[in-house]
Enzyme design. Structure first.
Site: not given
Length: 673
Positions: A293, A425, A647, A561, A297
């Site tokens: 993360e 994913d 992502t 998404e 991010r």
């Protein structure tokens, strides 16, 4: 006399003797009689006893005969009764079977009636929602027409004034140049302010929907303002309680939002965020953070802010963070651990994975580290992350599909699970995007992607019944297919279409695009069929009605998404339905997630009055609103041939320099074939 006397004497003696003998005889007789009497009594007793025994024996015999006869008679009766009862039981079982069959028929009829009522209710709700949306759209169009009429009137007045000025000699018309060139300040939109080149440089094939684009920008302004007022410097806003939460303690919303602010031309807000990053963002904290993360991010947000602004302060902050994160790769195999202490460098993986690392976390770091290493000319920054992809490429796969867990001690897969949703994913996303980031030069990543998509299409792609909606399922712990579609997996619609369009020469390119369009449509219906018009966390396939929303999957966390796939499908096909679907989703979010200071997730998308979860996720500003804004923007805004989104939706510029001109050590880190 003597004789006579003798005789008398003898006679008397005889009499005495006789008397004595008689007495003796009487005694004997009495004794004999007593004995006889005793014997007789004994005989009588024996006879009595014998008679009694004989009588008892006779009675016992008679009783035995009686009971034997009775038992015999009863047994015959029992056999007869048992036979009758058996026959009656058979009849009863037959009746029960008939009743069970009748019950099943009745239940099926009731279920059909229930489904019909549910379908009718859904149709009614859908009709009401559609009517409301149509009324809203008509109102928007009317407002747009009014605005256009006002602008046209202003334009006519301006043209009239210009014509008057020309006629009066007050204004001279300029000469028409030959083939002029458009000035730019950075090639791809990396300069400061609206003059930034490619970001808003030309009109693409898809023109902007300025009304809806402005509505999304207003939502971003609302979300940002609430964060600034109630959570500035903290990770995320709690928009119901008007408080904040910290889980990374890195000003997450600020860093995650910088590129969105730039793209939406909110430059004052961008400058405020930049100042906070420069003056207050500090990574030297003793705190365990998620490696994954923090990378996508925080590191991704800093790199994208550099991409647009070209302010090297962002690169310097990114370098500091990256060096701290790299200590998470110090395992026996180089597979990274899940969490890292930014100060001490201690790293570990969670107990719930039995010490294993997660596929999506170890395989969604490479774009960020490669981009940073290239722009700093520091190949050592990307060496360890890029080696992870090589290790994964060498493992034995399930028809190109990767299992969800790899142990950092052995470097081998652990378990059988496969998913394009949670835990898997973005690894598949980065297979494709690493190839795109290198300007389609590192072909090994494209090979890995196509091998994986073979498995996706062959093993986990299905269609619902009865409508035939396309979805990608999962493989569970037991190796069996779990027919559910997660909201997280809805990104795969855009990914598949992007994979087909960017290399149309491959055999299954058209199938990629068609499958991507199908998955995107299914995700749209997952939104459309709920009471709120918002998609749930996941749907479970149901053969009678395509799919249902389980109780544990009813929540919505402001996830991006589905609108991400709407964006990609619009850019790749320009089919207007994707913009229409995106607008429906946006209006539903506005209706059910908006608070007076921001936006919150909700607990139940099937409720007409859902409770809010009191959290404005940073990815709502970084991804959801960004993709919606770009969906309604001109194609020239972040063109897909110039940028690759990480992502977390942070755009990174494609590295167009030929690989031969890259630093050799950096080029050797890539998978070329």
């Amino acid at each position: 006399a003597k004789s006579l006397g003798s005789t008398r004497v003898e006679h008397g003696h005889h009499r005495r003797h006789t008397m004595i003998g008689g007495r003796r005889s009487d005694a004997s007789m009495r004794a004999a009689r007593k004995k006889v009497n005793t014997l007789w009594l004994d005989f009588q007793q024996v006879c009595s006893a014998t008679f009694f025994l004989v009588a008892c024996g006779a009675i016992l015999l008679l009783t035995t005969v009686y009971f034997g006869y009775t038992i015999y008679t009863l047994s015959d009766q029992y056999v007869a009764d048992t036979t009758q009862l058996s026959a009656e039981a058979d009849q009863l079982r037959s009746l029960m079977r008939e009743q069970h069959e009748n019950k099943k028929i009745i239940e099926a009829q009731l279920e059909d009636e229930k489904h019909a009522r549910s379908t009718a209710q859904e149709a009614a709700v859908y009709s009401q929602q559609e009517a409301q949306r149509l009324r809203s759209t008509v109102a928007d169009l009317e407002q747009g027409f009014q605005r256009m009429e006002s602008e046209n009137e202003e334009l006519r007045q301006a043209l009239h004034e210009l014509a008057t000025m020309v006629e009066n000699g007050q204004l001279a018309l300029p000469s028409v140049p030959g083939e002029g060139t458009r000035a730019s300040a950075g090639g791809r939109g990396v300069g400061r302010g609206p003059s930034a080149g490619g970001l808003h440089a030309s009109t693409g094939d898809g023109s902007a929907d300025v009304v809806r684009q402005a509505a999304v920008k207003a939502a971003m302004q609302h979300a940002w303002n609430g964060y600034v007022e109630f959570a500035w410097g903290k990770d995320e806003l709690k928009p119901v309680s008007k408080a904040s939460q910290n889980w990374l303690n890195l000003g997450l919303t600020i860093v995650d939002s910088l590129d969105t602010l730039w793209i939406m031309e909110m430059y004052d807000e961008f400058e405020a965020g930049k100042e906070w990053v420069r003056d207050s963002l500090n990574f030297d904290v003793s705190r365990d953070v998620s490696l994954f993360e923090t990378c996508i991010r925080e590191l991704g947000g800093l790199l994208s802010a550099f991409e647009f602004s070209r302010d090297r302060m962002f690169l310097e902050k990114a370098e500091d963070l990256a060096k701290r994160l790299l200590r998470g790769f110090n395992s026996e195999t180089g597979i990274p651990y899940a969490t890292i202490n930014l100060r001490s460098g201690s790293a570990k993986s969670p107990g719930w994975t039995q010490g294993a690392s997660v596929l999506s976390e170890m395989g969604t770091l490479q774009m960020e580290f490669l981009y940073l290493a290239y722009h700093l000319n520091s190949p050592e920054l990307s060496k360890k992350p890029m080696e992870v992809f090589k290790l994964l490429d060498g493992l034995e796969k399930n028809d190109g599909l990767y299992h969800l867990y790899v142990h950092p001690r052995t470097g081998q897969f652990q378990g059988k699970e496969v998913s394009l949703g949670a835990l898997g994913d973005s690894f598949y996303e980065y297979e494709l995007k690493l190839w795109l980031l290198t300007n389609k030069q590192a072909h090994g990543y494209r090979r890995m992607f196509d091998e994986s998509m073979e498995g996706v299409l062959n093993k986990i792609t299905f269609k619902t019944k009865p409508s035939g909606y396309t979805y990608v399922a999962q493989i569970g712990r037991n190796g069996q297919v779990d027919h559910r579609l997660e909201h997280l997996a809805c990104f795969s619609g855009g990914m598949l279409a992007l994979g087909g369009v960017t290399l149309p020469s491959i055999e299954r390119a058209e199938e990629y695009v068609a499958t991507g369009a199908g998955v995107t449509e299914t995700c749209h219906w997952a939104y459309n069929r709920t009471t709120t018009g918002i998609g749930p966390e996941y749907i479970q396939m149901d053969e009678k009605r395509d799919f249902s929303v389980p109780g544990r999957g009813k929540h919505y966390l402001l996830r991006p998404e589905t609108v991400e796939s709407f964006f990609y499908m619009w850019r790749l096909t320009h089919d207007p339905k994707y913009r229409a679907w995106g607008w429906e989703a946006f209006r539903a979010i506005e209706a059910y997630c908006k608070t007076d200071v921001g936006y919150s997730g909700i607990f139940d998308v099937t409720s007409a009055s859902p409770q809010k979860d009191d959290l404005q996720q940073s990815f709502f500003l970084a991804e959801t609103l960004k993709y919606l804004y770009l969906l309604f923007s001109d194609d020239s805004v972040i063109p897909l041939d110039k940028y690759v989104f990480n992502t977390e939706a942070h755009p990174l510029g494609v590295i167009e320099e030929p690989l031969e001109q890259w630093p050799q050590e950096l080029m050797f880190q890539l998978i070329m074939t």
